[in-house]
Design an enzyme around this catalytic site. Structure first.
Site, mmCIF file in Angstrom:
data_model
loop_
_atom_site.group_PDB
_atom_site.id
_atom_site.type_symbol
_atom_site.label_atom_id
_atom_site.label_comp_id
_atom_site.label_asym_id
_atom_site.label_seq_id
_atom_site.Cartn_x
_atom_site.Cartn_y
_atom_site.Cartn_z
ATOM 1 N N THR A 113 1.196 -1.567 -0.463
ATOM 2 C CA THR A 113 -0.194 0.051 -0.043
ATOM 3 C C THR A 113 0.917 1.050 0.355
ATOM 4 O O THR A 113 1.025 1.934 -0.425
ATOM 5 C CB THR A 113 -0.863 0.056 1.047
ATOM 6 O OG1 THR A 113 -1.421 -0.986 1.030
ATOM 7 C CG2 THR A 113 -2.107 1.439 1.010
ATOM 8 N N HIS B 162 1.712 2.161 -3.450
ATOM 9 C CA HIS B 162 1.123 2.402 -4.897
ATOM 10 C C HIS B 162 0.807 4.236 -3.959
ATOM 11 O O HIS B 162 0.466 4.730 -4.766
ATOM 12 C CB HIS B 162 -0.460 2.045 -3.766
ATOM 13 C CG HIS B 162 -0.915 0.990 -4.605
ATOM 14 N ND1 HIS B 162 -0.121 0.341 -5.668
ATOM 15 C CD2 HIS B 162 -0.978 -0.372 -3.663
ATOM 16 C CE1 HIS B 162 -0.751 -1.250 -6.242
ATOM 17 N NE2 HIS B 162 -1.323 -1.299 -4.888
ATOM 18 N N GLU C 60 2.624 -0.791 9.593
ATOM 19 C CA GLU C 60 3.442 -2.197 9.343
ATOM 20 C C GLU C 60 4.735 -1.536 10.642
ATOM 21 O O GLU C 60 6.097 -0.862 10.533
ATOM 22 C CB GLU C 60 3.699 -2.888 8.952
ATOM 23 C CG GLU C 60 2.761 -3.096 7.532
ATOM 24 C CD GLU C 60 3.232 -3.866 6.540
ATOM 25 O OE1 GLU C 60 4.642 -4.134 6.363
ATOM 26 O OE2 GLU C 60 2.565 -3.837 5.655
ATOM 27 N N CYS D 295 -21.428 1.201 14.746
ATOM 28 C CA CYS D 295 -21.830 0.856 13.818
ATOM 29 C C CYS D 295 -22.716 -0.879 13.452
ATOM 30 O O CYS D 295 -22.272 -1.289 14.738
ATOM 31 C CB CYS D 295 -20.911 0.895 12.679
ATOM 32 S SG CYS D 295 -20.155 -0.371 11.978
ATOM 33 N N CYS E 266 -15.679 -2.610 9.803
ATOM 34 C CA CYS E 266 -16.413 -1.376 10.396
ATOM 35 C C CYS E 266 -16.870 -0.381 9.118
ATOM 36 O O CYS E 266 -16.130 -0.090 8.569
ATOM 37 C CB CYS E 266 -15.578 -0.636 11.556
ATOM 38 S SG CYS E 266 -16.578 1.006 11.860
ATOM 39 N N ILE F 39 2.697 -11.718 1.497
ATOM 40 C CA ILE F 39 1.765 -12.159 2.512
ATOM 41 C C ILE F 39 1.461 -13.274 1.406
ATOM 42 O O ILE F 39 0.783 -14.516 2.525
ATOM 43 C CB ILE F 39 -0.520 -11.435 2.282
ATOM 44 C CG1 ILE F 39 0.432 -9.522 2.810
ATOM 45 C CG2 ILE F 39 -0.884 -11.949 3.018
ATOM 46 C CD1 ILE F 39 -0.481 -8.907 2.537
ATOM 47 N N ARG G 210 10.467 -14.604 -6.228
ATOM 48 C CA ARG G 210 9.595 -14.825 -5.142
ATOM 49 C C ARG G 210 9.066 -16.398 -5.552
ATOM 50 O O ARG G 210 8.833 -17.057 -4.430
ATOM 51 C CB ARG G 210 8.023 -13.802 -5.516
ATOM 52 C CG ARG G 210 8.748 -12.649 -4.796
ATOM 53 C CD ARG G 210 7.558 -11.441 -4.974
ATOM 54 N NE ARG G 210 7.872 -10.498 -4.561
ATOM 55 C CZ ARG G 210 7.004 -9.760 -4.040
ATOM 56 N NH1 ARG G 210 5.591 -9.549 -4.983
ATOM 57 N NH2 ARG G 210 7.388 -8.572 -3.587
ATOM 58 N N LEU H 243 -7.855 -12.183 -0.562
ATOM 59 C CA LEU H 243 -7.677 -11.521 0.212
ATOM 60 C C LEU H 243 -6.951 -10.736 -1.456
ATOM 61 O O LEU H 243 -6.482 -9.419 -0.754
ATOM 62 C CB LEU H 243 -6.294 -11.765 0.834
ATOM 63 C CG LEU H 243 -5.872 -10.705 1.626
ATOM 64 C CD1 LEU H 243 -5.784 -10.712 3.082
ATOM 65 C CD2 LEU H 243 -3.264 -10.407 1.877
ATOM 66 N N GLY H 244 -6.174 -11.340 -2.223
ATOM 67 C CA GLY H 244 -5.452 -10.291 -3.077
ATOM 68 C C GLY H 244 -6.933 -8.872 -3.707
ATOM 69 O O GLY H 244 -7.718 -9.724 -3.408
ATOM 70 N N ILE I 167 -12.154 -12.120 2.113
ATOM 71 C CA ILE I 167 -10.983 -11.108 3.414
ATOM 72 C C ILE I 167 -10.772 -10.162 3.735
ATOM 73 O O ILE I 167 -9.534 -9.957 2.851
ATOM 74 C CB ILE I 167 -10.121 -12.655 3.786
ATOM 75 C CG1 ILE I 167 -9.980 -13.586 3.602
ATOM 76 C CG2 ILE I 167 -9.495 -12.307 5.334
ATOM 77 C CD1 ILE I 167 -10.960 -14.824 4.946
HETATM 78 P P1 NAD Z 1 2.152 -8.056 -3.656
HETATM 79 O O1 NAD Z 1 1.945 -7.490 -4.594
HETATM 80 O O2 NAD Z 1 3.548 -7.713 -3.117
HETATM 81 O O3 NAD Z 1 2.022 -9.957 -4.855
HETATM 82 C C1 NAD Z 1 1.374 -10.186 -4.902
HETATM 83 C C2 NAD Z 1 2.245 -10.769 -5.988
HETATM 84 O O4 NAD Z 1 1.123 -12.122 -7.236
HETATM 85 C C3 NAD Z 1 3.658 -11.084 -6.261
HETATM 86 O O5 NAD Z 1 4.508 -11.841 -6.133
HETATM 87 C C4 NAD Z 1 3.129 -10.878 -8.309
HETATM 88 O O6 NAD Z 1 3.780 -11.314 -8.817
HETATM 89 C C5 NAD Z 1 1.998 -12.532 -7.776
HETATM 90 N N1 NAD Z 1 1.407 -12.266 -9.112
HETATM 91 C C6 NAD Z 1 0.913 -11.311 -10.220
HETATM 92 N N2 NAD Z 1 0.822 -12.229 -11.151
HETATM 93 C C7 NAD Z 1 0.800 -13.157 -11.066
HETATM 94 C C8 NAD Z 1 -0.401 -14.858 -11.752
HETATM 95 N N3 NAD Z 1 -1.105 -14.408 -12.660
HETATM 96 N N4 NAD Z 1 -0.310 -15.326 -10.930
HETATM 97 C C9 NAD Z 1 0.717 -15.575 -10.379
HETATM 98 N N5 NAD Z 1 0.882 -14.821 -9.212
HETATM 99 C C10 NAD Z 1 0.978 -13.316 -9.957
HETATM 100 O O7 NAD Z 1 0.930 -7.690 -2.572
HETATM 101 P P2 NAD Z 1 1.379 -8.597 -1.585
HETATM 102 O O8 NAD Z 1 1.150 -7.487 -0.021
HETATM 103 O O9 NAD Z 1 2.069 -9.773 -0.585
HETATM 104 O O10 NAD Z 1 -0.156 -8.792 -0.521
HETATM 105 C C11 NAD Z 1 -1.158 -9.431 -1.244
HETATM 106 C C12 NAD Z 1 -2.893 -8.751 -2.090
HETATM 107 O O11 NAD Z 1 -3.852 -8.700 -0.842
HETATM 108 C C13 NAD Z 1 -2.292 -7.789 -3.129
HETATM 109 O O12 NAD Z 1 -3.413 -7.755 -3.912
HETATM 110 C C14 NAD Z 1 -2.782 -6.415 -1.813
HETATM 111 O O13 NAD Z 1 -2.873 -5.622 -2.478
HETATM 112 C C15 NAD Z 1 -3.493 -7.305 -1.021
HETATM 113 N N6 NAD Z 1 -3.867 -7.353 0.041
HETATM 114 C C16 NAD Z 1 -5.341 -7.064 0.898
HETATM 115 C C17 NAD Z 1 -5.325 -6.850 1.915
HETATM 116 C C18 NAD Z 1 -7.339 -6.498 3.080
HETATM 117 O O14 NAD Z 1 -7.238 -7.020 3.933
HETATM 118 N N7 NAD Z 1 -7.528 -7.604 2.154
HETATM 119 C C19 NAD Z 1 -4.386 -6.406 2.760
HETATM 120 C C20 NAD Z 1 -2.907 -6.359 2.876
HETATM 121 C C21 NAD Z 1 -3.301 -6.826 1.471
HETATM 122 ZN ZN ZN Z 2 -17.974 0.717 13.049
#
Ligand code: NAD
Ligand code: ZN
Length: 351
Positions: A44, A47, A68, A100, A111, A179, A204, A266-267, A291
């Site tokens: 984040t 970004h 973090e 809420c 929330c 993650i 990775r 999660l992604g 998630i």
């Molecule tokens: P990151 O962007 O470092 O990891 C994503 C990984 O996916 C990268 O290593 C990338 O190379 C890989 N990837 C891309 N295309 C792919 C494909 N076709 N097949 C397989 N792998 C592929 O992100 P991160 O910090 O590890 O976080 C993971 C995801 O979770 C991100 O999308 C992030 O935005 C999201 N996120 C969600 C929450 C939540 O609460 N839902 C919290 C934190 C992060």
């Molecule tokens: Zn709330």
């Protein structure tokens, strides 16, 4: 106690971040001031550095980034009794409103009025950070400093992995960013029988192997769905942990999921993702769950227990340790997927 401190901030709408001198925050009666020891850079933050469309809609500069971290309590507000100066802490940086509908149902992590320290309010890329006492997580002495600095993303992984049955299950982790990598370690620690991982970045993929994945697949050169179906006798995996936000990875994940399986997503995709709902969800009788964040505070309890038991080895993830001022090179490295977790030390590395 100094009047001013160094902080890494988004100072204006546009690309980049700046190191600035700002005032040390003053705390209210229910707040805590923490001297930041180690802090870690999240996707984040990248970004926000790059000032993408999401950041433009969300971030109101000037704001100090960083969600973090770990540190030492410096001061507590007059109404805070559960914490004292000198306590080793981290914190849940998602602030819930407490009143809420979801908060009342014990679902504070979703929330309706969620605010995030380090995104909406000044964060931990600074010598000091101010946090409501309710959100402070007192660290177990067994948890080392570098692990304590990344409990936020580890909590994302633990929340996702433990959102359903995991012991004895075959698991697919799509996307091995920090993650996804943590999820591999957590799934193995919690007894999953076989972990498949897909990742396009070679560095990775190597890390995925080190974290304990049984099969590491490159979707750019091989068909992961075919490989997974072959390896599971045509059945597919019990659990999909989607950690990439990539549309192709999400589609492959659903195709590799067995009938009756669990998909935990999660992604965060940046666009709408077409899915074959009939074949991949409805006829499969799949359970699909979004998630978000970490459960407050069930995830923190589970994560602490796993770390205390020595079950989750995250060492391969850690890269350089730097001072706040040297952030540019670290951000570039992370942007290119060349590092796992880089830790920054706002009060100096050796203090
Ligand atoms: P990151 O962007 O470092 O990891 C994503 C990984 O996916 C990268 O290593 C990338 O190379 C890989 N990837 C891309 N295309 C792919 C494909 N076709 N097949 C397989 N792998 C592929 O992100 P991160 O910090 O590890 O976080 C993971 C995801 O979770 C991100 O999308 C992030 O935005 C999201 N996120 C969600 C929450 C939540 O609460 N839902 C919290 C934190 C992060
Ligand atoms: Zn709330």
């Amino acid at each position: 106690m100094p009047a001013n401190m160094t902080a890494l901030r988004k100072t204006q709408a546009g690309k980049g971040l700046h190191v600035e001198k700002i005032q040390v925050p003053s705390i209210g009666p229910t707040e805590v001031l923490v001297r930041v020891k180690a802090t870690s850079i999240c996707g984040t933050d990248l970004h926000i550095y790059g000032w993408d469309r999401w950041s433009q809609g969300r971030i109101k500069p000037p704001v100090t980034l960083g969600h973090e971290f770990c540190g030492i309590v410096e001061q507590v507000g007059e109404e805070v009794s559960a914490l004292k100066a000198g306590d080793r802490v981290s914190a849940e940086m998602h602030l819930n409103c407490g009143h809420c509908h979801q908060c009342r149902l014990g679902q504070a992590h979703i929330c309706q009025n969620l605010r995030i320290i380090g995104i909406d309010l000044d964060g931990a890329f600074a010598e000091f950070v101010k946090i409501p006492a309710t959100n402070i997580w007192k660290l177990d002495p067994a948890i080392p400093e570098h692990y304590a600095a990344i409990l936020d993303p580890l909590g994302n992984a633990v929340h996702t992995v433990l959102a359903g049955t995991i012991a004895g299950q075959t698991v697919l982790v799509t996307g091995c960013g920090p993650i996804g990598l943590m999820s591999i370690a957590v799934a193995k620690a919690c007894g999953s029988s076989t972990v498949f991982a897909t990742e396009t970045n070679p560095h990775r993929r190597e890390l995925a192997q080190e974290m304990g994945a049984n099969y590491v697949l490159n979707p750019a050169t091989e068909d992961p769905v075919k490989k997974i179906l072959e390896a599971t006798g045509g059945t597919g995996v019990d659990v999909l942990l989607e950690m990439s936000g990539n549309p192709l990875a999400i589609q492959q994940g659903f195709r590799a999921l067995r009938a009756g399986g669990r998909a935990s997503l999660l992604g965060i995709p940046t666009e709408n993702v077409p899915l074959d709902l009939v074949q991949d969800v409805i006829f499969k009788g799949a359970t699909v769950q979004g998630i978000y964040g970490r459960r407050m505070y069930e995830t923190w309890v589970q994560m602490t227990a796993l770390l205390k038991a020595g079950r989750v080895n995250l060492e391969p993830l850690f890269g350089e340790r730097i001072e706040l001022e040297n952030f540019e090179a670290a951000f570039a490295k992370l942007q290119n997927g060349l590092a796992g977790k880089i830790l920054m030390y706002p009060n100096g590395i050796h203090k």
